[in-house]
Scaffold this motif. Structure first.
Motif, PDB file in Angstrom:
ATOM      1  N   MET A 194      41.704  53.936  45.033  1.00  0.00           N
ATOM      2  CA  MET A 194      42.973  54.392  45.547  1.00  0.00           C
ATOM      3  C   MET A 194      44.102  53.542  44.975  1.00  0.00           C
ATOM      4  O   MET A 194      45.090  54.063  44.523  1.00  0.00           O
ATOM      5  N   GLN A 195      43.938  52.235  44.975  1.00  0.00           N
ATOM      6  CA  GLN A 195      44.996  51.344  44.520  1.00  0.00           C
ATOM      7  C   GLN A 195      45.280  51.499  43.032  1.00  0.00           C
ATOM      8  O   GLN A 195      46.410  51.324  42.602  1.00  0.00           O
ATOM      9  N   ARG A 196      44.262  51.868  42.257  1.00  0.00           N
ATOM     10  CA  ARG A 196      44.461  52.036  40.813  1.00  0.00           C
ATOM     11  C   ARG A 196      44.855  53.462  40.452  1.00  0.00           C
ATOM     12  O   ARG A 196      45.154  53.747  39.301  1.00  0.00           O
ATOM     13  N   GLY A 197      44.822  54.366  41.424  1.00  0.00           N
ATOM     14  CA  GLY A 197      45.263  55.729  41.182  1.00  0.00           C
ATOM     15  C   GLY A 197      44.339  56.533  40.288  1.00  0.00           C
ATOM     16  O   GLY A 197      44.793  57.424  39.569  1.00  0.00           O
ATOM     17  N   ILE A 198      43.037  56.238  40.339  1.00  0.00           N
ATOM     18  CA  ILE A 198      42.100  57.005  39.522  1.00  0.00           C
ATOM     19  C   ILE A 198      41.161  57.787  40.434  1.00  0.00           C
ATOM     20  O   ILE A 198      40.927  57.403  41.567  1.00  0.00           O
ATOM     21  N   GLY A 199      40.645  58.880  39.933  1.00  0.00           N
ATOM     22  CA  GLY A 199      39.702  59.681  40.694  1.00  0.00           C
ATOM     23  C   GLY A 199      40.400  60.759  41.498  1.00  0.00           C
ATOM     24  O   GLY A 199      41.605  60.724  41.734  1.00  0.00           O
ATOM     25  N   ASP A 200      39.625  61.733  41.897  1.00  0.00           N
ATOM     26  CA  ASP A 200      40.147  62.862  42.659  1.00  0.00           C
ATOM     27  C   ASP A 200      39.745  62.813  44.126  1.00  0.00           C
ATOM     28  O   ASP A 200      40.446  63.334  44.980  1.00  0.00           O
ATOM     29  N   VAL A 201      38.600  62.190  44.417  1.00  0.00           N
ATOM     30  CA  VAL A 201      38.084  62.128  45.784  1.00  0.00           C
ATOM     31  C   VAL A 201      37.536  60.727  46.018  1.00  0.00           C
ATOM     32  O   VAL A 201      36.923  60.133  45.144  1.00  0.00           O
ATOM     33  N   HIS A 202      37.774  60.234  47.198  1.00  0.00           N
ATOM     34  CA  HIS A 202      37.271  58.908  47.572  1.00  0.00           C
ATOM     35  C   HIS A 202      36.605  59.042  48.931  1.00  0.00           C
ATOM     36  O   HIS A 202      37.241  59.466  49.896  1.00  0.00           O
ATOM     37  N   LEU A 203      35.323  58.723  49.011  1.00  0.00           N
ATOM     38  CA  LEU A 203      34.614  58.729  50.285  1.00  0.00           C
ATOM     39  C   LEU A 203      34.795  57.364  50.930  1.00  0.00           C
ATOM     40  O   LEU A 203      34.599  56.343  50.280  1.00  0.00           O
ATOM     41  N   ALA A 204      35.164  57.363  52.194  1.00  0.00           N
ATOM     42  CA  ALA A 204      35.427  56.091  52.863  1.00  0.00           C
ATOM     43  C   ALA A 204      35.111  56.219  54.346  1.00  0.00           C
ATOM     44  O   ALA A 204      35.055  57.313  54.891  1.00  0.00           O
ATOM     45  N   TRP A 205      34.925  55.070  54.987  1.00  0.00           N
ATOM     46  CA  TRP A 205      34.832  55.049  56.440  1.00  0.00           C
ATOM     47  C   TRP A 205      36.146  55.580  56.975  1.00  0.00           C
ATOM     48  O   TRP A 205      37.206  55.400  56.386  1.00  0.00           O
ATOM     49  N   GLU A 206      36.098  56.204  58.120  1.00  0.00           N
ATOM     50  CA  GLU A 206      37.287  56.828  58.716  1.00  0.00           C
ATOM     51  C   GLU A 206      38.431  55.831  58.873  1.00  0.00           C
ATOM     52  O   GLU A 206      39.572  56.124  58.512  1.00  0.00           O
TER      53      GLU A 206
ATOM     54  N   GLU B 246      48.823  52.837  53.406  1.00  0.00           N
ATOM     55  CA  GLU B 246      49.205  52.045  52.241  1.00  0.00           C
ATOM     56  C   GLU B 246      49.807  52.919  51.139  1.00  0.00           C
ATOM     57  O   GLU B 246      50.739  52.514  50.450  1.00  0.00           O
ATOM     58  N   ALA B 247      49.300  54.130  50.977  1.00  0.00           N
ATOM     59  CA  ALA B 247      49.766  55.026  49.926  1.00  0.00           C
ATOM     60  C   ALA B 247      51.092  55.704  50.291  1.00  0.00           C
ATOM     61  O   ALA B 247      51.662  56.407  49.461  1.00  0.00           O
ATOM     62  N   LYS B 248      51.552  55.522  51.509  1.00  0.00           N
ATOM     63  CA  LYS B 248      52.836  56.065  51.959  1.00  0.00           C
ATOM     64  C   LYS B 248      52.980  57.562  51.678  1.00  0.00           C
ATOM     65  O   LYS B 248      53.952  58.013  51.090  1.00  0.00           O
ATOM     66  N   GLY B 249      51.954  58.333  52.079  1.00  0.00           N
ATOM     67  CA  GLY B 249      52.052  59.777  51.985  1.00  0.00           C
ATOM     68  C   GLY B 249      51.497  60.400  50.728  1.00  0.00           C
ATOM     69  O   GLY B 249      51.533  61.620  50.578  1.00  0.00           O
ATOM     70  N   ASP B 250      50.990  59.613  49.794  1.00  0.00           N
ATOM     71  CA  ASP B 250      50.451  60.166  48.547  1.00  0.00           C
ATOM     72  C   ASP B 250      48.985  60.588  48.659  1.00  0.00           C
ATOM     73  O   ASP B 250      48.419  61.074  47.694  1.00  0.00           O
ATOM     74  N   LEU B 251      48.382  60.380  49.809  1.00  0.00           N
ATOM     75  CA  LEU B 251      46.978  60.742  50.029  1.00  0.00           C
ATOM     76  C   LEU B 251      46.846  61.598  51.276  1.00  0.00           C
ATOM     77  O   LEU B 251      47.655  61.504  52.188  1.00  0.00           O
ATOM     78  N   ASP B 252      45.803  62.388  51.290  1.00  0.00           N
ATOM     79  CA  ASP B 252      45.453  63.164  52.473  1.00  0.00           C
ATOM     80  C   ASP B 252      44.010  62.863  52.839  1.00  0.00           C
ATOM     81  O   ASP B 252      43.183  62.628  51.965  1.00  0.00           O
ATOM     82  N   ILE B 253      43.727  62.910  54.127  1.00  0.00           N
ATOM     83  CA  ILE B 253      42.352  62.785  54.585  1.00  0.00           C
ATOM     84  C   ILE B 253      41.837  64.184  54.862  1.00  0.00           C
ATOM     85  O   ILE B 253      42.496  64.975  55.534  1.00  0.00           O
TER      86      ILE B 253
END
Length: 132
Positions: free
Chosen positions: A1-13, A22-29
C-alpha cells in the motif's frame, strides 16, 4: 500500500482500516460475504508472569479484554469485538459477515495451509498468472 503497487491487498480487518486512514481516501475496503473467523489466542504465560511477578496484572488484563469496556476499546481500534452487543453498537464500522471456524473446512490452520496454500494446493490449481 505504501509503495502504491498492486491491485489488491489482503489484510487483517484492523490493518486494512488503518491503511485506509493512512491513504486518506485513496483505498477502499471490500468485505467478502464470508470469511474465516480469526481468533488469536490470549493467554497468561505462567513462566513469564511468575518470573516478573506480574500474574495479578496479567490476569486482570485478560479478564478486562472481555468486559464491555474492553470490547469497546477493541472496537475503537478496528478489531471486531467478540461481544455481540458491542459489535452491534459498532455495526457501521463492521459490516455483517458470515464467519466460520477453520474446523468447518480443515482439521486446523496447518491442515488448511496444506490444503489451500502450500505447493500443489487449491491456490496453485486455480491461479492463472496474467501475461503482460
Amino acid at each position: 500500500m505504501q509503495r502504491g503497487i498492486g491491485d489488491v491487498h489482503l489484510a487483517w480487518e484492523n490493518e486494512a482500516r488503518l491503511e485506509v486512514e493512512e491513504a486518506k481516501g485513496d483505498l477502499d475496503i471490500v468485505y467478502p460475504p464470508i470469511s474465516i473467523r480469526a481468533e488469536p489466542h490470549v493467554a497468561v504465560v505462567d513462566t513469564n508472569v511468575d518470573r516478573k511477578k506480574t500474574r495479578a496484572v496479567a490476569e486482570a488484563y485478560l479478564r478486562y479484554l472481555y468486559t464491555d469496556a474492553g470490547q469497546e476499546i477493541i472496537a475503537r481500534h478496528y478489531y471486531r469485538p467478540a461481544n455481540e452487543a458491542v459489535l452491534k453498537r459498532h455495526s457501521a464500522a463492521f459490516p455483517s459477515l458470515r464467519l466460520f471456524s477453520i474446523k468447518e473446512i480443515a482439521l486446523d490452520f496447518p491442515d488448511a495451509y496444506k490444503q489451500f496454500i502450500a505447493e500443489g494446493g487449491v491456490f496453485d490449481k486455480i491461479y492463472r498468472p496474467s501475461h503482460r
